[in-house]
Design an enzyme around this catalytic site. Structure first.
Site, PDB file in Angstrom:
ATOM      1  N   GLU A 217      12.947  14.685  24.468  1.00  0.00           N
ATOM      2  CA  GLU A 217      13.060  15.616  23.417  1.00  0.00           C
ATOM      3  C   GLU A 217      12.562  16.928  23.963  1.00  0.00           C
ATOM      4  O   GLU A 217      11.495  17.328  24.271  1.00  0.00           O
ATOM      5  CB  GLU A 217      12.020  15.521  22.228  1.00  0.00           C
ATOM      6  CG  GLU A 217      12.510  16.536  21.139  1.00  0.00           C
ATOM      7  CD  GLU A 217      11.478  16.712  20.118  1.00  0.00           C
ATOM      8  OE1 GLU A 217      11.276  17.228  18.882  1.00  0.00           O
ATOM      9  OE2 GLU A 217      10.121  16.605  20.492  1.00  0.00           O
TER      10      GLU A 217
ATOM     11  N   ASP B 225       0.680  -1.261  -0.028  1.00  0.00           N
ATOM     12  CA  ASP B 225       0.084   0.117   0.010  1.00  0.00           C
ATOM     13  C   ASP B 225       1.012   1.252  -0.014  1.00  0.00           C
ATOM     14  O   ASP B 225       0.464   2.348   0.116  1.00  0.00           O
ATOM     15  CB  ASP B 225      -1.250   0.067   1.188  1.00  0.00           C
ATOM     16  CG  ASP B 225      -0.378   0.208   2.588  1.00  0.00           C
ATOM     17  OD1 ASP B 225       1.014   0.107   2.566  1.00  0.00           O
ATOM     18  OD2 ASP B 225      -0.802   0.212   3.642  1.00  0.00           O
TER      19      ASP B 225
ATOM     20  N   ASP C  28       8.165  12.948  23.495  1.00  0.00           N
ATOM     21  CA  ASP C  28       7.828  14.030  22.498  1.00  0.00           C
ATOM     22  C   ASP C  28       7.596  15.227  23.398  1.00  0.00           C
ATOM     23  O   ASP C  28       7.164  15.592  24.378  1.00  0.00           O
ATOM     24  CB  ASP C  28       6.652  13.809  21.658  1.00  0.00           C
ATOM     25  CG  ASP C  28       6.258  14.544  20.705  1.00  0.00           C
ATOM     26  OD1 ASP C  28       7.200  14.353  19.500  1.00  0.00           O
ATOM     27  OD2 ASP C  28       5.530  15.304  20.433  1.00  0.00           O
TER      28      ASP C  28
HETATM   29  C1  GLC Z   1       8.239  16.611  17.916  1.00  0.00           C
HETATM   30  C2  GLC Z   1       8.083  15.580  17.106  1.00  0.00           C
HETATM   31  C3  GLC Z   1       7.814  16.062  15.751  1.00  0.00           C
HETATM   32  C4  GLC Z   1       6.421  16.403  15.943  1.00  0.00           C
HETATM   33  C5  GLC Z   1       6.038  17.137  17.007  1.00  0.00           C
HETATM   34  C6  GLC Z   1       4.677  17.158  17.561  1.00  0.00           C
HETATM   35  O1  GLC Z   1       9.178  17.639  17.676  1.00  0.00           O
HETATM   36  O2  GLC Z   1       9.668  15.163  16.825  1.00  0.00           O
HETATM   37  O3  GLC Z   1       7.785  15.302  14.606  1.00  0.00           O
HETATM   38  O4  GLC Z   1       5.868  17.064  14.813  1.00  0.00           O
HETATM   39  O5  GLC Z   1       6.901  17.082  18.017  1.00  0.00           O
HETATM   40  O6  GLC Z   1       4.251  16.276  18.350  1.00  0.00           O
END
Ligand code: GLC
Ligand code: MG
Length: 581
Positions: free
Chosen positions: A310, A70, A244
């Site tokens: 992050e 797909d 995240d």
């Molecule tokens: C972080 C992720 C990114 C995403 C954002 C919102 O920065 O790495 O890919 O768009 O958060 O969740």
């Protein structure tokens, strides 16, 4: 008179412009910490958790391997490639989210934290993914988006119905100030983060895009619901989480306005940009406390689990996420160094800072590419020799290295124009000039399908299928199959380095000591020391060959590029380096 007024105004304007330019060009450098630097990473490996010494490979599921034609990568596809990752030598795999999602931000907008999106597979497949990874002696890391859900999550659907429903307070709802939003808060992207909901007739806040409403973590029910998600996956055997935008979770409970800043162009850490300092909705102290609460949950599990956050900010702030007693997040991404400049002073400065701010028992991380940023090879002008030298550096520094799929073969950025992007960011920045949207903002360009072979669709999906993003031209020669057959390829270099690292106690656990007599000018030189064992790393970051006299009795453990050791005479070729033992 008029002339005087005119000159006065002109003078004020010029001064304002000069001030703005100066403020926006200077990314003020952070002073080194006062604390004494401890080089004591010599605690016996037996007493230390596995994650301190692991190596991580990031898989972006949508683009890794499609198994059913797909055009979208899936879990079955990933399972079929686990042997490749194991053979390459990584010890841990991190998966970008494959949970149920409307895919407006390709999985970073989650509508169910427990189920995979049917596009990727079912729960049986997720279970077998975890099992198959463990069977190969590797660890598995899931990506948790705790800050926000998708607008399509039933929680938000319920919440937006009005102030009287049971989930009413699960998101950040406020009345505006007349026609204006409740506060001046910018999102992570530097734009107004408030959105008016016509149904509920109130504003909701989102730290990222409008379809990603922020959860209200000050509501104990929300917190418990998210902690349940965390425990669910730990119970399933997941070894860790990548968290995240963890530094956007809590906002000021008093909803105070952010202060004005002269900054327009973002600072490297995104705390100030577009005329605002995000004082009240970024790096809130309650985020640091949450890190510790989560650590409390993870630490009840055995074998040990870990979290990598992050987060963005200066080192002093980032360190707070780790906790003063290393009782917060286990690791945070240190993105500062990923703004690559190809000169030894750049690396020396960044590494010295990292060593000073994160002495043992802190563990640094080294990351140069991911699914959001320009691939490192493209920052290096697609120069494979430089990429080899960078790999040597990344895999010999003290800290956990993170690779992004395709980095091991030097997959370059694609050239998909911003206007054609599937990534929602370019549309959100529609006022930016095209050149910025095309490469910096359009994340499609670092997310194109993995280049497995020179065959149809680069081996990502079957011939005749249409991949969700086009395969990048050049895959005919730049692919895994070809590099696996070449002894000197970037893939072979990475594989050899990973093997050396996994077998070397100093490289895994050792402290880092600069070799001051060599580490000057274009050369980076350091030792990794673990108890009585040590290795020496010397890297030449320049186009010129360098000759050095090194200690007696050393042998060449590894060489990237044209290097030669005869006796104690070492020659380092351009952009190349060695490991000596
Ligand atoms: C972080 C992720 C990114 C995403 C954002 C919102 O920065 O790495 O890919 O768009 O958060 O969740
Ligand atoms: Mg938030």
């Amino acid at each position: 008179m008029l002339r005087k007024i005119f000159l006065g105004v002109l003078l004020i304007l010029i001064t304002a412009i000069v001030v703005l330019v100066v403020v926006n060009l200077s990314n003020a450098t952070e002073p080194f910490p006062e604390t004494e630097v401890v080089h004591g990473a010599e605690v016996a490996a037996d007493d230390r958790p596995w994650w301190e010494a692991t190596t991580v490979y990031q898989v972006y599921p949508r683009s890794y391997q499609d198994s059913d034609g797909d055009g979208v990568g899936d879990i079955a596809g990933i399972i079929s490639r686990l042997d490749y990752i194991a053979d390459l030598g990584f010890e841990t795999i991190w998966f970008s989210p494959f949970f149920k999602s409307p895919q407006k931000d390709f999985g970073y907008d989650v509508s169910d934290y427990y189920l995979p999106d049917p596009e990727y597979g079912d729960t049986v497949l997720v279970d077998s993914l975890i099992r198959e990874i463990h069977k190969r002696d590797m660890k598995v890391v899931f990506d948790l988006v705790l800050n926000h859900s998708s607008e399509e999550h039933p929680w938000f659907q319920e919440s937006r119905k009005g102030p009287d429903n049971p989930k009413s307070d699960w998101y950040l709802w406020r009345d505006g100030q007349g026609e204006d939003p409740p506060t001046n808060w910018h999102s992570a992207l530097g734009m107004n983060g408030w959105h008016f909901d016509n149904g509920r007739q109130q504003w909701y806040f989102s730290s990222f895009l409008s379809f990603q409403p922020d959860l209200n973590w000050r509501n104990p029910e929300v917190k418990e619901a998210m902690f349940d998600v965390v425990r669910h996956w730990l119970d399933k055997g997941v070894d860790g989480f990548r968290l995240d935008i963890f530094n956007y979770i809590y906002e000021d409970p008093e909803f105070r306005d952010n202060p004005f800043s002269l900054r327009v162009v973002p600072t490297q850490d995104f705390t100030k940009m577009f005329w605002q300092e995000k004082k009240y909705n970024m790096n809130h102290p309650d985020d640091f406390t949450l890190a510790k609460e989560l650590r409390g949950i993870l630490d009840t599990y055995d074998p040990p689990r870990f979290m990598v956050g992050e987060v963005f900010g200066d080192h002093k702030t980032l360190r707070k996420f780790l906790g003063e007693k290393q009782d917060g997040l286990n690791l945070v991404f240190l993105f500062d160094i990923s703004a690559l400049e190809w000169n030894a002073d750049f690396f020396r400065d960044k590494i010295q800072r990292i060593e000073a701010f994160y002495p043992y028992p802190y563990t640094p991380t080294y990351v140069f590419s991911n699914h959001d940023r320009i691939r490192s090879i493209s920052l290096l002008g697609n120069d494979t020799q430089k990429a080899k030298a960078l790999a040597l550096l990344q895999l010999t520094l003290r800290g956990v290295p993170f690779y992004y799929q395709g980095e091991e073969i030097g997959m370059p950025m694609a050239n998909i124009p911003g206007e054609q992007a599937l990534d929602p960011l370019p549309a959100a920045f529609d006022w930016l000039p095209d050149f910025a949207k095309d490469q910096v903002i359009n994340r499609d360009n670092c997310r194109t399908p993995m280049q497995w072979s020179g065959g149809a669709n680069a081996g990502f999906t079957e011939a005749g299928a249409v991949p969700w993003l086009p395969v990048t031209p050049g895959y005919e020669t730049l692919n895994v199959e070809r590099q696996a057959a070449e002894a000197e390829s970037l893939l072979a270099t990475n594989k050899e380095l990973l093997k050396i690292r996994s077998a070397s106690e100093p490289l895994k656990w050792g402290s880092l000591k600069w070799m001051d007599e060599f580490s000057t000018g274009d050369i980076l030189a350091f030792q990794r020391i673990y108890q009585k064992d040590r290795v020496n790393v010397l890297i030449n970051i320049s186009e010129e060959e360098k000759s050095l006299t090194v200690g007696e009795g050393l042998t060449l453990l590894f060489a990237a590029g044209n290097n030669e050791l005869s006796g104690n005479h070492l020659v380092l070729g351009p952009n190349s380096g060695v490991i000596l033992k």
